[in-house]
Design a protein around this motif. Structure first.
Motif, mmCIF file in Angstrom:
data_model
loop_
_atom_site.group_PDB
_atom_site.id
_atom_site.type_symbol
_atom_site.label_atom_id
_atom_site.label_comp_id
_atom_site.label_asym_id
_atom_site.label_seq_id
_atom_site.Cartn_x
_atom_site.Cartn_y
_atom_site.Cartn_z
ATOM 1 N N VAL A 31 18.924 1.289 -0.375
ATOM 2 C CA VAL A 31 18.117 1.733 0.775
ATOM 3 C C VAL A 31 16.781 1.003 0.763
ATOM 4 O O VAL A 31 16.182 0.786 -0.296
ATOM 5 C CB VAL A 31 17.856 3.263 0.786
ATOM 6 N N ASP A 32 16.339 0.604 1.944
ATOM 7 C CA ASP A 32 15.027 -0.036 2.042
ATOM 8 C C ASP A 32 14.247 0.580 3.202
ATOM 9 O O ASP A 32 14.777 0.751 4.300
ATOM 10 C CB ASP A 32 15.149 -1.548 2.242
ATOM 11 N N ALA A 33 12.994 0.871 2.923
ATOM 12 C CA ALA A 33 12.148 1.530 3.928
ATOM 13 C C ALA A 33 11.851 0.605 5.106
ATOM 14 O O ALA A 33 11.569 1.082 6.202
ATOM 15 C CB ALA A 33 10.843 1.964 3.278
ATOM 16 N N GLY A 38 12.571 -7.854 1.032
ATOM 17 C CA GLY A 38 11.324 -7.621 0.285
ATOM 18 C C GLY A 38 10.175 -8.472 0.794
ATOM 19 O O GLY A 38 10.119 -8.843 1.971
ATOM 20 N N GLN A 39 9.281 -8.794 -0.120
ATOM 21 C CA GLN A 39 8.080 -9.553 0.244
ATOM 22 C C GLN A 39 8.427 -10.898 0.885
ATOM 23 O O GLN A 39 7.710 -11.402 1.742
ATOM 24 C CB GLN A 39 7.225 -9.804 -1.002
ATOM 25 N N LEU A 40 9.562 -11.480 0.448
ATOM 26 C CA LEU A 40 9.935 -12.808 0.947
ATOM 27 C C LEU A 40 10.150 -12.788 2.456
ATOM 28 O O LEU A 40 9.740 -13.713 3.159
ATOM 29 C CB LEU A 40 11.234 -13.287 0.270
ATOM 30 N N LEU A 43 6.514 -10.700 4.087
ATOM 31 C CA LEU A 43 5.144 -11.197 3.895
ATOM 32 C C LEU A 43 4.996 -12.702 4.082
ATOM 33 O O LEU A 43 4.010 -13.162 4.620
ATOM 34 C CB LEU A 43 4.669 -10.871 2.469
ATOM 35 N N TYR A 44 5.994 -13.463 3.567
ATOM 36 C CA TYR A 44 5.784 -14.916 3.610
ATOM 37 C C TYR A 44 7.082 -15.683 3.882
ATOM 38 O O TYR A 44 7.442 -16.599 3.154
ATOM 39 C CB TYR A 44 5.102 -15.405 2.318
ATOM 40 N N PRO A 45 7.783 -15.339 4.991
ATOM 41 C CA PRO A 45 9.090 -15.961 5.243
ATOM 42 C C PRO A 45 9.055 -17.479 5.380
ATOM 43 O O PRO A 45 10.036 -18.154 5.084
ATOM 44 C CB PRO A 45 9.559 -15.299 6.548
ATOM 45 N N GLN A 243 2.127 6.117 -3.170
ATOM 46 C CA GLN A 243 2.371 7.555 -3.324
ATOM 47 C C GLN A 243 3.831 7.899 -3.574
ATOM 48 O O GLN A 243 4.129 8.937 -4.147
ATOM 49 C CB GLN A 243 1.798 8.375 -2.148
ATOM 50 N N ASP A 244 4.778 7.003 -3.163
ATOM 51 C CA ASP A 244 6.198 7.273 -3.377
ATOM 52 C C ASP A 244 6.517 7.440 -4.867
ATOM 53 O O ASP A 244 7.458 8.133 -5.225
ATOM 54 C CB ASP A 244 7.042 6.120 -2.839
ATOM 55 N N MET A 245 5.740 6.783 -5.710
ATOM 56 C CA MET A 245 6.020 6.760 -7.147
ATOM 57 C C MET A 245 6.105 8.158 -7.742
ATOM 58 O O MET A 245 6.845 8.389 -8.688
ATOM 59 C CB MET A 245 4.923 5.989 -7.881
HETATM 60 C C1 FAD Z 1 2.103 -14.312 -0.818
HETATM 61 C C2 FAD Z 1 3.052 -14.283 -1.988
HETATM 62 C C3 FAD Z 1 3.672 -15.431 -2.393
HETATM 63 C C4 FAD Z 1 4.580 -15.409 -3.474
HETATM 64 N N1 FAD Z 1 5.188 -16.568 -3.856
HETATM 65 C C5 FAD Z 1 6.091 -16.542 -4.865
HETATM 66 C C6 FAD Z 1 6.761 -17.737 -5.281
HETATM 67 O O1 FAD Z 1 6.535 -18.831 -4.735
HETATM 68 N N2 FAD Z 1 7.664 -17.650 -6.287
HETATM 69 C C7 FAD Z 1 7.941 -16.466 -6.936
HETATM 70 O O2 FAD Z 1 8.783 -16.455 -7.826
HETATM 71 N N3 FAD Z 1 7.305 -15.332 -6.572
HETATM 72 C C8 FAD Z 1 6.401 -15.330 -5.554
HETATM 73 N N4 FAD Z 1 5.757 -14.179 -5.193
HETATM 74 C C9 FAD Z 1 6.081 -12.934 -5.928
HETATM 75 C C10 FAD Z 1 7.415 -12.341 -5.432
HETATM 76 O O3 FAD Z 1 7.392 -12.194 -4.013
HETATM 77 C C11 FAD Z 1 7.681 -10.987 -6.080
HETATM 78 O O4 FAD Z 1 7.650 -11.121 -7.489
HETATM 79 C C12 FAD Z 1 9.048 -10.436 -5.650
HETATM 80 O O5 FAD Z 1 9.118 -10.267 -4.253
HETATM 81 C C13 FAD Z 1 9.336 -9.092 -6.335
HETATM 82 O O6 FAD Z 1 10.575 -8.632 -5.896
HETATM 83 P P1 FAD Z 1 10.931 -7.069 -5.913
HETATM 84 O O7 FAD Z 1 12.336 -6.993 -5.431
HETATM 85 O O8 FAD Z 1 10.560 -6.476 -7.209
HETATM 86 O O9 FAD Z 1 9.952 -6.381 -4.851
HETATM 87 P P2 FAD Z 1 9.653 -6.611 -3.294
HETATM 88 O O10 FAD Z 1 9.922 -8.003 -2.878
HETATM 89 O O11 FAD Z 1 8.280 -6.063 -3.115
HETATM 90 O O12 FAD Z 1 10.723 -5.661 -2.570
HETATM 91 C C14 FAD Z 1 10.635 -4.271 -2.684
HETATM 92 C C15 FAD Z 1 11.337 -3.622 -1.503
HETATM 93 O O13 FAD Z 1 11.303 -2.195 -1.717
HETATM 94 C C16 FAD Z 1 11.094 -1.556 -0.471
HETATM 95 N N5 FAD Z 1 10.516 -0.232 -0.710
HETATM 96 C C17 FAD Z 1 9.291 0.076 -1.199
HETATM 97 N N6 FAD Z 1 9.133 1.429 -1.260
HETATM 98 C C18 FAD Z 1 10.301 1.969 -0.808
HETATM 99 C C19 FAD Z 1 10.770 3.297 -0.624
HETATM 100 N N7 FAD Z 1 10.022 4.361 -0.929
HETATM 101 N N8 FAD Z 1 12.018 3.481 -0.127
HETATM 102 C C20 FAD Z 1 12.814 2.435 0.186
HETATM 103 N N9 FAD Z 1 12.405 1.139 0.039
HETATM 104 C C21 FAD Z 1 11.178 0.914 -0.449
HETATM 105 C C22 FAD Z 1 10.146 -2.490 0.294
HETATM 106 O O14 FAD Z 1 10.273 -2.275 1.689
HETATM 107 C C23 FAD Z 1 10.661 -3.875 -0.154
HETATM 108 O O15 FAD Z 1 11.602 -4.404 0.761
HETATM 109 C C24 FAD Z 1 4.853 -14.185 -4.147
HETATM 110 C C25 FAD Z 1 4.208 -13.015 -3.727
HETATM 111 C C26 FAD Z 1 3.313 -13.049 -2.663
HETATM 112 C C27 FAD Z 1 2.617 -11.771 -2.242
#
Ligand code: FAD
Length: 311
Positions: A31-33, A38-40, A43-45, A243-245
């Motif tokens: 599930v994703d909110a 994610g960030q990819l 935030l920075y597609p 706060q979800d934590m």
């Molecule tokens: C600007 C920027 C550039 C970056 N460039 C690089 C790079 O070049 N190379 C690299 O390796 N890393 C890069 N990073 C770091 C990388 O993006 C992160 O390490 C990576 O996205 C982490 O993945 P994750 O799945 O842990 O979390 P995330 O990508 O943050 O995904 C978490 C997901 O959980 C969802 N979520 C959150 N809370 C809830 C909830 N309560 N219920 C349901 N869903 C929820 C969110 O909507 C999100 O989709 C960059 C980061 C930023 C900010």
């Protein structure tokens, strides 16, 4: 219906955990909110990724799409725009409560990354009023910036890489409040060799325009300069709603989830991976989150199935 595994968060870590879970044929829900990726994706597609093994260079949006397609092709169920709220105990299993429904599961992997992040704002006059009308927090369609005067604000990898993406088609400048960028040396070098104007030790103090941005006032020392600008792209970091934590019932450390080397949390049947976890030496990168996800998924499998080889 009883799931084997529910993964909260469809970023690179959550999707990788799902792929591994499906190789073990675990009945898996993600599930994703917001939207998967994610960030990819959010935030920075358009930013280039040059440190994900196997791709000399790809862009973040494309990598996110590959991860989503991979998880789906393995038979993983993904619910987007469904926010997880709490993990409760229910008759020997766990119950995930979301803002839409409740699901029973044997195990949970938390991969919520930075949480529900929001881009940080400059807090200057004109910023709120002109958002979407020349003020942006992620890169708009590059073609829409062709021939325009574009200002990027920030000194990290993301701001510099975005500026590099458009400098061949736009009159591009970068404003940074310090005298040195904090981006990787290789990226700084590319900026230095490009046509991008660097405005260092300076701050944006006002964004002007009626229906659309027309100029930006920049302050350096005591001097103010108003520059004609069509688009200003602000990239000064993100803040997240953590706060979800509290709903997960796991031990935290500095606001992140404490895990051991098996990606187990303090709560039985609940595992975590990606940017949301804390341990000594943690490095917030895609490949690190994916590695942790493989471990978390394997640990969840051992917990659920208790295979002979794990005893
Ligand atoms: C600007 C920027 C550039 C970056 N460039 C690089 C790079 O070049 N190379 C690299 O390796 N890393 C890069 N990073 C770091 C990388 O993006 C992160 O390490 C990576 O996205 C982490 O993945 P994750 O799945 O842990 O979390 P995330 O990508 O943050 O995904 C978490 C997901 O959980 C969802 N979520 C959150 N809370 C809830 C909830 N309560 N219920 C349901 N869903 C929820 C969110 O909507 C999100 O989709 C960059 C980061 C930023 C900010």
């Amino acid at each position: 219906m009883l799931y084997d595994l529910i993964i909260i968060g469809a970023g690179p870590a959550g999707l990788t955990a799902a792929i591994y879970a499906r190789t073990r044929k675990l009945k898996t829900l993600v599930v994703d909110a917001t939207e998967a990726g994610g960030q990819l994706a959010s935030l920075y597609p358009e930013k280039g990724i040059d440190n994900y093994p196997g791709y000399v260079m790809t862009d973040a949006g494309q990598l996110a799409t590959h991860l989503i397609n991979h998880a789906q092709s393995m038979g993983c169920e993904i619910h987007e725009r469904e926010r997880a709220l709490a993990v409760e105990d229910k008759s020997g299993h766990l119950l995930l409560r979301t803002d839409r429904d409740s699901y029973e599961t044997k195990a949970v992997i938390i991969a919520t990354g930075m949480g529900l992040f929001k881009p940080k704002r400059l807090g200057v006059p004109g910023e709120d009023r002109l958002e979407g009308k020349g003020v942006y927090y992620k890169l708009p369609e590059r073609d829409a910036l062709a021939g325009k005067k574009v200002m990027f604000v920030g000194g990290g990898n993301s701001a510099l890489e975005m500026a590099l993406l458009v400098c061949d088609r736009s009159d591009t400048c970068l404003v940074h409040r310090r005298d040195k960028f904090r981006a990787d040396e290789a990226i700084v070098e590319k900026v230095q060799m490009s046509s991008i104007e660097r405005i260092m030790s300076s701050q944006v103090v006002e964004i002007k325009g009626d229906d659309h941005v027309t100029s930006v006032v920049v302050k350096k020392g005591d001097e103010l300069e108003e520059r004609p600008i069509d688009a200003v792209i602000i990239n000064i970091g993100t803040s997240s709603e953590a706060q979800d934590m509290e709903g997960w019932g796991v031990e935290l450390e500095g606001g992140l989830i404490k895990v051991d080397t098996d990606m187990c949390t303090s709560r039985r049947g609940v595992f975590a991976c990606g940017d949301v976890v804390a341990y000594k030496g943690k490095y917030k990168q895609i490949v690190v989150g994916c590695g942790e996800a493989a471990i978390a998924s394997n640990s969840a499998y051992k917990y659920i199935k208790e295979p002979y080889w794990a005893k």
